[in-house]
Write a protein that holds these residues in place. Structure first.
Motif, PDB file in Angstrom:
ATOM      1  N   ALA A 167       0.587  -1.204  -0.075  1.00  0.00           N
ATOM      2  CA  ALA A 167       0.076  -0.076  -0.214  1.00  0.00           C
ATOM      3  C   ALA A 167       0.924   1.274   0.017  1.00  0.00           C
ATOM      4  CB  ALA A 167      -0.970  -0.195   1.266  1.00  0.00           C
ATOM      5  N   ARG A 168       1.933   1.328   0.573  1.00  0.00           N
ATOM      6  CA  ARG A 168       2.864   2.631   0.734  1.00  0.00           C
ATOM      7  C   ARG A 168       3.493   2.697  -0.571  1.00  0.00           C
ATOM      8  NH1 ARG A 168       4.166   0.286   5.936  1.00  0.00           N
ATOM      9  NH2 ARG A 168       5.775  -0.912   5.023  1.00  0.00           N
ATOM     10  N   GLU A 169       3.459   1.582  -1.374  1.00  0.00           N
ATOM     11  CA  GLU A 169       4.096   1.841  -2.833  1.00  0.00           C
ATOM     12  C   GLU A 169       3.174   2.233  -3.804  1.00  0.00           C
ATOM     13  OE1 GLU A 169       6.418  -1.788  -2.966  1.00  0.00           O
ATOM     14  OE2 GLU A 169       7.746  -1.386  -1.746  1.00  0.00           O
ATOM     15  N   SER A 170       2.095   1.499  -3.712  1.00  0.00           N
ATOM     16  CA  SER A 170       1.085   1.639  -4.724  1.00  0.00           C
ATOM     17  C   SER A 170      -0.084   2.465  -4.484  1.00  0.00           C
ATOM     18  CB  SER A 170       0.590   0.215  -5.084  1.00  0.00           C
ATOM     19  OG  SER A 170       1.724  -0.640  -5.401  1.00  0.00           O
ATOM     20  N   ASN A 171      -0.609   2.571  -3.461  1.00  0.00           N
ATOM     21  CA  ASN A 171      -1.829   3.448  -3.101  1.00  0.00           C
ATOM     22  C   ASN A 171      -1.648   5.112  -3.679  1.00  0.00           C
ATOM     23  OD1 ASN A 171      -3.623   5.268  -1.444  1.00  0.00           O
ATOM     24  ND2 ASN A 171      -4.477   3.326  -0.953  1.00  0.00           N
ATOM     25  N   PRO A 172      -2.745   5.359  -4.314  1.00  0.00           N
ATOM     26  CA  PRO A 172      -2.454   6.829  -5.076  1.00  0.00           C
ATOM     27  C   PRO A 172      -2.717   7.805  -4.043  1.00  0.00           C
ATOM     28  CG  PRO A 172      -4.426   5.640  -5.761  1.00  0.00           C
ATOM     29  CD  PRO A 172      -3.688   4.658  -4.952  1.00  0.00           C
ATOM     30  N   VAL A 192      -7.677  -1.090  -1.966  1.00  0.00           N
ATOM     31  CA  VAL A 192      -7.066  -0.143  -1.132  1.00  0.00           C
ATOM     32  C   VAL A 192      -5.466  -0.282  -1.105  1.00  0.00           C
ATOM     33  CG1 VAL A 192      -6.612   0.295   1.672  1.00  0.00           C
ATOM     34  CG2 VAL A 192      -8.910  -0.411   0.428  1.00  0.00           C
ATOM     35  N   ILE A 193      -4.997  -1.373  -1.358  1.00  0.00           N
ATOM     36  CA  ILE A 193      -3.402  -1.486  -1.601  1.00  0.00           C
ATOM     37  C   ILE A 193      -2.879  -0.668  -2.696  1.00  0.00           C
ATOM     38  CG2 ILE A 193      -1.782  -3.030  -2.362  1.00  0.00           C
ATOM     39  CD1 ILE A 193      -3.139  -4.910  -0.481  1.00  0.00           C
ATOM     40  N   GLY A 194      -3.979  -0.676  -3.977  1.00  0.00           N
ATOM     41  CA  GLY A 194      -3.531  -0.084  -5.145  1.00  0.00           C
ATOM     42  C   GLY A 194      -3.082  -1.101  -6.065  1.00  0.00           C
ATOM     43  N   TRP A 201     -11.999  -9.459  -0.713  1.00  0.00           N
ATOM     44  CA  TRP A 201     -10.525  -9.412  -1.190  1.00  0.00           C
ATOM     45  C   TRP A 201     -10.430  -8.163  -2.273  1.00  0.00           C
ATOM     46  CZ3 TRP A 201      -6.071 -11.325  -0.548  1.00  0.00           C
ATOM     47  CH2 TRP A 201      -5.064 -11.205  -1.530  1.00  0.00           C
ATOM     48  N   ARG A 202     -11.421  -8.289  -2.986  1.00  0.00           N
ATOM     49  CA  ARG A 202     -11.618  -7.070  -4.032  1.00  0.00           C
ATOM     50  C   ARG A 202     -11.287  -5.750  -3.365  1.00  0.00           C
ATOM     51  NH1 ARG A 202     -15.185 -10.535  -7.053  1.00  0.00           N
ATOM     52  NH2 ARG A 202     -16.922  -9.343  -5.873  1.00  0.00           N
ATOM     53  N   SER A 203     -11.827  -5.526  -2.347  1.00  0.00           N
ATOM     54  CA  SER A 203     -11.792  -4.120  -1.353  1.00  0.00           C
ATOM     55  C   SER A 203     -10.277  -3.996  -0.751  1.00  0.00           C
ATOM     56  CB  SER A 203     -12.468  -4.252  -0.240  1.00  0.00           C
ATOM     57  OG  SER A 203     -14.103  -4.220  -0.679  1.00  0.00           O
TER      58      SER A 203
END
Length: 500
Positions: free
Chosen positions: A85-90, A253-255, A247-249
């Motif tokens: 998430a830190r790497e991909s969440n916009p 969130v992770i991005g 899982w989709r959610s």
């Protein structure tokens, strides 16, 4: 030779209680007519259950973690998901971009105005007379009263707001990932429990069919068992859909919305969020990043007022240049030549004292002060609802873990032992097992409530990891409706649970 009707019934019943294993009963020898015997009901039941070949039944107790044991591929941990998430969440990139933008605006506000360079001409004539003046000038505005510094202070406060917003956004994303992860973990456990319930219901329906074949159950009981079996299978399939939805959610969130479905590692029963309810509400109402943002807005509004008060002080504009004068001197065929010129100007604040902007800045300060109070009260109001959900979920989870489930397990174990001694029928064993697994599903849902509400409280009610970070100056946005999960009232034991 006549076979005793009672022995035939006993043999058939033994077959049913053995779970479908056919029991071979000894046929009495033709010695004499069997005389009717009178027995009390308990004695008859005791004899009844001690005939036939009994299939051994081992008690199967519910437990968590089976989905992880059967997982294909590596398990995903919370730490790995947080790193993704830190790497991909916009929104994380958005928050960082806003910090850069605010710092750039601060730099721009402190820059001096550019000088003006131009051409100047006067009394320009052509033809045989010639003459006129032509040249250039340089003009510069001198900003007075420290207005550049004060303007920079306004944007410096915006840069601080952007930094606080970025901190809040990191917390929001972390909380959102935790919530999504816990919901996937709970959905995994619920799916196993609901599949177990479906198997029990299928076994119960088959048992009722065999009982009907021996005249010990009617068609109504068979149909009811089949309906229950269909309901449990439907519930298991619906839970599969719920797991995919959760899982989709999590992936969103992770991005990484295209991330393939995997199994997450974890234990719902360990390391619950342990919170003191009063302290949790107080911490949210005093330490939330939303309050820090509101305080930053107040400082920004005060900086705007200070800048507005200095605006009426006029800036000074200075101008200097050179012009070549082509006019002839006293009939001598020589031009006058180069001449210097200079000028100075400033506005006189007679009509415009910037009074409107000053009054607006004062009003913004008053509004910002009230905004801090509003946010603190809003946080207390929303925290109270989440604390209620947390307290109820924790109460249910502890009661189920320490009191209800141990009793249900003991009851089920005793029923299996009675069945082995032919003191209880197989349908009663299934009913006891069904009740135990139903309680297990309620326990898992209570655990999910403890975790989700506890995480929301620990994360200052910031739970939407895809909510865009607010821009500096957007005072209404530090507390959003999406920050706080809409709580569902925690069901008490015996009520219909909110999931399928």
């Amino acid at each position: 030779m006549r076979v005793m009707p009672g022995l035939i019934a006993v043999a058939l019943a033994g077959s049913i209680f053995a779970g479908g294993v056919q029991a071979r009963m000894p046929v009495p020898q033709p010695q004499e007519e069997a005389k009717p015997q009178t027995q009390t009901a308990p004695q008859q039941e005791h004899e009844h259950h001690h005939h036939g070949d009994i299939r051994p039944v081992e008690a199967e107790y519910p437990r968590q973690g089976r989905a992880q044991e059967r997982a294909q591929g590596a398990l995903l941990t919370l730490e790995e998901l947080q790193k993704m998430a830190r790497e991909s969440n916009p929104t994380m990139r958005q928050a960082e971009a806003q910090i850069r933008a605010a710092r750039a605006r601060r730099q721009q506000a402190g820059l001096y105005p550019n000088p003006t360079v131009g051409y100047a001409g006067n009394e320009i004539r052509g033809g045989s007379f010639g003459g006129g003046e032509q040249g250039f000038f340089v003009q510069q505005t001198l900003v007075t009263a420290g207005k550049l510094r004060l303007n920079g202070d306004v944007f410096a406060q915006e840069a601080k707001l952007a930094e606080i917003e970025a901190t809040e956004q990191r917390g929001r994303v972390e909380s959102a990932v935790k919530l999504a992860y816990l919901r996937v973990l709970a959905a995994q456990e619920l799916l196993e429990a609901r599949r177990d319930l479906a198997k029990i219901a299928v076994d119960s329906a088959e048992t009722q069919k065999r009982l009907m074949n021996t005249g010990q159950a009617d068609e109504t009981e068979v149909l009811e068992a089949e309906v229950e079996s269909q309901r449990m299978r439907l519930s298991a399939r619906m839970q599969e859909n719920t797991l995919h939805e959760e899982w989709r959610s999590l992936a969103a969130v992770i991005g990484q919305e295209e991330m393939p479905v995997a199994t997450v590692a974890g234990d719902l029963e360990r390391d619950w969020p342990e919170l003191n309810e009063e302290e949790a509400v107080a911490a949210i109402a005093t330490d939330s990043p939303a309050l820090r943002i509101a305080e930053g807005e107040t400082l920004r509004a005060k900086a705007v007022l200070a800048s507005a008060r200095r605006e009426p002080i006029p800036d000074v504009t200075v101008r200097g240049g050179l012009e070549y004068n082509n006019e002839l001197i006293g009939g001598i065929p020589h031009a006058t030549g180069w001449q210097a010129n200079a000028g100075l100007s400033l506005q006189i604040p007679i009509f415009n004292h910037n009074q409107g902007n000053i009054a607006a800045a004062r009003a913004d300060i008053d509004r910002a002060e009230q905004e801090k109070k509003r946010i603190a009260l809003t946080l207390r109001e929303r925290a109270a609802a989440v604390v209620d959900q947390y307290a109820n979920a924790r109460l249910m989870a502890m009661e189920y873990r320490d009191e209800i489930l141990p009793r249900a397990k003991k009851a089920y174990g005793l029923m299996v032992e009675k069945y082995a001694l032919m003191l209880a029928s197989y349908p009663r064993v299934l009913e006891s097992q069904k009740k135990l697994y139903q309680l297990q599903t309620e326990y898992i849902m209570a655990l999910e409530g403890v975790w989700t509400n506890g995480i929301a409280l620990q994360g200052y009610l910031l739970t939407d990891g895809l909510e865009a970070p607010a821009r500096p100056g957007e005072m209404d946005r530090p507390v959003r409706e999406t920050n706080v999960p809409v709580p569902e009232r925690m069901m008490s034991p015996g009520e219909s649970m909110p999931r399928p």
